[in-house]
Design an enzyme around this catalytic site. Structure first.
Site, mmCIF file in Angstrom:
data_model
loop_
_atom_site.group_PDB
_atom_site.id
_atom_site.type_symbol
_atom_site.label_atom_id
_atom_site.label_comp_id
_atom_site.label_asym_id
_atom_site.label_seq_id
_atom_site.Cartn_x
_atom_site.Cartn_y
_atom_site.Cartn_z
ATOM 1 N N THR A 104 0.817 -1.207 0.000
ATOM 2 C CA THR A 104 0.000 0.000 0.000
ATOM 3 C C THR A 104 0.851 1.256 0.000
ATOM 4 O O THR A 104 1.838 1.361 0.737
ATOM 5 C CB THR A 104 -0.934 0.002 1.216
ATOM 6 O OG1 THR A 104 -1.686 -1.211 1.217
ATOM 7 C CG2 THR A 104 -1.886 1.183 1.170
ATOM 8 N N LYS B 157 -1.452 -1.069 -4.030
ATOM 9 C CA LYS B 157 -2.728 -0.418 -3.740
ATOM 10 C C LYS B 157 -2.450 1.013 -3.312
ATOM 11 O O LYS B 157 -1.635 1.262 -2.423
ATOM 12 C CB LYS B 157 -3.504 -1.148 -2.631
ATOM 13 C CG LYS B 157 -4.901 -0.562 -2.436
ATOM 14 C CD LYS B 157 -5.794 -1.468 -1.581
ATOM 15 C CE LYS B 157 -5.584 -1.226 -0.113
ATOM 16 N NZ LYS B 157 -6.626 -1.903 0.708
ATOM 17 N N LYS C 274 -3.784 4.603 -1.833
ATOM 18 C CA LYS C 274 -4.796 5.303 -1.055
ATOM 19 C C LYS C 274 -5.094 6.660 -1.702
ATOM 20 O O LYS C 274 -4.182 7.376 -2.144
ATOM 21 C CB LYS C 274 -4.311 5.519 0.380
ATOM 22 C CG LYS C 274 -4.174 4.242 1.201
ATOM 23 C CD LYS C 274 -5.525 3.694 1.604
ATOM 24 C CE LYS C 274 -5.377 2.553 2.587
ATOM 25 N NZ LYS C 274 -6.692 2.061 3.070
ATOM 26 N N ASP D 123 -7.883 2.669 -3.151
ATOM 27 C CA ASP D 123 -8.802 2.638 -2.010
ATOM 28 C C ASP D 123 -9.190 4.076 -1.697
ATOM 29 O O ASP D 123 -8.360 4.872 -1.258
ATOM 30 C CB ASP D 123 -8.131 1.983 -0.805
ATOM 31 C CG ASP D 123 -9.067 1.834 0.380
ATOM 32 O OD1 ASP D 123 -10.237 2.283 0.297
ATOM 33 O OD2 ASP D 123 -8.640 1.269 1.402
ATOM 34 N N GLU E 6 -11.822 0.467 -4.339
ATOM 35 C CA GLU E 6 -12.320 0.053 -3.032
ATOM 36 C C GLU E 6 -13.025 1.209 -2.331
ATOM 37 O O GLU E 6 -12.482 2.314 -2.256
ATOM 38 C CB GLU E 6 -11.149 -0.461 -2.182
ATOM 39 C CG GLU E 6 -11.555 -1.088 -0.861
ATOM 40 C CD GLU E 6 -10.358 -1.698 -0.135
ATOM 41 O OE1 GLU E 6 -10.509 -2.019 1.057
ATOM 42 O OE2 GLU E 6 -9.281 -1.851 -0.749
ATOM 43 N N ASP F 171 -15.355 -2.244 1.791
ATOM 44 C CA ASP F 171 -14.555 -2.358 3.010
ATOM 45 C C ASP F 171 -15.406 -1.873 4.180
ATOM 46 O O ASP F 171 -16.056 -2.657 4.864
ATOM 47 C CB ASP F 171 -13.260 -1.568 2.885
ATOM 48 C CG ASP F 171 -12.365 -1.705 4.115
ATOM 49 O OD1 ASP F 171 -12.745 -2.402 5.069
ATOM 50 O OD2 ASP F 171 -11.281 -1.089 4.142
ATOM 51 N N LYS G 285 -11.904 -8.326 6.878
ATOM 52 C CA LYS G 285 -10.853 -8.041 7.860
ATOM 53 C C LYS G 285 -11.280 -8.638 9.198
ATOM 54 O O LYS G 285 -12.417 -8.450 9.640
ATOM 55 C CB LYS G 285 -10.635 -6.531 8.004
ATOM 56 C CG LYS G 285 -10.102 -5.872 6.734
ATOM 57 C CD LYS G 285 -9.910 -4.367 6.922
ATOM 58 C CE LYS G 285 -9.367 -3.722 5.658
ATOM 59 N NZ LYS G 285 -9.228 -2.249 5.798
ATOM 60 N N ASP H 13 -4.310 -8.474 0.769
ATOM 61 C CA ASP H 13 -3.747 -7.167 1.145
ATOM 62 C C ASP H 13 -3.264 -7.276 2.586
ATOM 63 O O ASP H 13 -3.914 -6.828 3.518
ATOM 64 C CB ASP H 13 -4.808 -6.081 0.990
ATOM 65 C CG ASP H 13 -4.301 -4.693 1.385
ATOM 66 O OD1 ASP H 13 -3.078 -4.503 1.397
ATOM 67 O OD2 ASP H 13 -5.141 -3.825 1.688
ATOM 68 N N ASP I 187 -0.057 -6.351 4.020
ATOM 69 C CA ASP I 187 1.248 -5.703 4.148
ATOM 70 C C ASP I 187 1.389 -4.942 5.454
ATOM 71 O O ASP I 187 2.377 -4.225 5.648
ATOM 72 C CB ASP I 187 1.486 -4.761 2.967
ATOM 73 C CG ASP I 187 0.454 -3.634 2.892
ATOM 74 O OD1 ASP I 187 -0.629 -3.763 3.508
ATOM 75 O OD2 ASP I 187 0.710 -2.626 2.211
#
Length: 344
Positions: free
Chosen positions: A136, A159, A161, A188, A214, A237, A259, A309, A311
């Site tokens: 990310t 990914k 942000k 995201d 996302e 999410d 998650k 995802d 990380d």
């Protein structure tokens, strides 16, 4: 004690131990509406006198689910938790969220250690293999985005942000793609967009060959997605926390990001993966940053996922030892990190 949390006959009592770990980050991490310098987590240990099961939870910050709140919840239920309850009883005792996640993961490891096997085996998952994971990049200025994209030299998936500033977000997208034209990438938005602002972003994502968007809109505004013509997968999410919300909101999305901190542990996460498949969704496993102790249970779920995802440990200034490993763009989790012993 209610019947829902009554231990089974012959079940050994447990000792509950808790600690809050500060988990400072290497550098500040920026998303839409937030900048993090640390991701504190609650550590839970359940000890039966011969084995110790462990779990870590950061909670869900945007719902006020903090390590301190989790501590109070578990302290309130200490008698039930130390009675020797199993994972089914835990599901009835606590709602979804970080507190249940930490205890659920500890119970999984405890059960595996008692049986001399692994959590993966208990979960019916094939022996774990390394998984390609996204790495990310925060919502920094475009030059920093490009530099960090190049710094992830081994990454096969990135990914990015976003922060809802559409012109800057578009420049970030272009900077990432110019720096790494070969990688899979998604973005995201962390609820930063609305129908009135999304069209230019969608065009930029299409031009850049992005594969995932996302959480573009705010939690509670899922129906706004129904009128948007989107050529890439849209992932939930914040919009889908647990199994009940999956049932209610799946129709608005192509992918669900599961998650453990949101849904309350590996037990519910595995149930969500099964149900998402039946509903026709792709499945992604994510994390709330966290150390290797949080990534390890999610790694078990990741064996069943389309997108990974995980990380989070790369952001932590000082990770657990032993910890997960990142090699050639993939995460690997040796059994000694968490989860019992491998099957004989």
């Amino acid at each position: 004690m209610s019947a829902a949390v009554m231990p089974r006959a012959g079940t050994a009592r447990l000792s509950l131990h808790m600690a809050i770990e500060p988990l400072p980050l290497k550098t500040p991490f920026r998303i839409s509406g937030h900048a993090f310098t640390a991701m504190p987590a609650l550590d839970v240990v359940l000890d039966d006198g011969g084995h110790r099961g462990r779990g870590e939870a950061a909670g869900v910050y945007y719902l006020g689910d903090t390590p301190q709140a989790m501590w109070r919840t578990l302290e309130h239920h200490r008698e039930a938790l130390e009675s020797g309850l199993d994972r089914d009883a835990l599901q009835a005792l606590l709602p979804a969220g970080g507190a249940r996640n930490a205890v659920d993961c500890a119970l999984w490891e405890l059960q595996a250690l008692r049986a001399g096997t692994s959590v993966a085996a208990l979960a019916g998952t094939a022996p774990p293999r390394p998984l390609t994971t996204t790495f990310t990049i925060g919502a920094d200025d475009p030059a920093t985005v490009a530099r960090r994209a190049r710094d992830w030299t081994d990454a096969r998936a990135l990914k990015l942000k976003l922060d809802g500033e559409v012109d800057v977000d578009i420049e970030r997208i272009r900077a990432l793609r110019a720096a790494r034209p070969e990688v899979w990438f998604g973005v995201d938005a962390n609820q930063g967009y609305a129908p009135a602002t999304i069209e230019p972003l969608l065009r930029a994502l299409s031009d850049a060959g992005a594969s995932l968007l996302e959480q573009p809109f705010a939690r509670g505004r899922e129906a706004d997605l129904d009128g948007i013509d989107v050529a890439i997968d849209i992932a939930a999410d914040e919009s889908i926390q647990d199994l009940a919300e999956l049932e209610a909101r799946a129709r608005h999305f192509d992918v669900v990001n599961i998650k453990l901190d949101k849904c309350g542990g590996l037990t519910e996460a595995l149930a969500m993966e099964r149900r998402a498949r039946r509903l026709g969704l792709k499945v992604m496993v994510g994390n709330m940053l966290g150390s290797s102790l949080a990534a390890a249970p999610a790694f078990v779920l990741g064996q069943r996922c389309d997108l990974v995802d995980l990380d989070g440990p790369t952001f932590i200034a000082r990770d657990r030892v032993p910890g997960v490993r990142y090699v050639d763009g993939a995460i690997d989790c040796p059994h000694r990190v968490w989860g019992g012993m491998p099957c004989a």
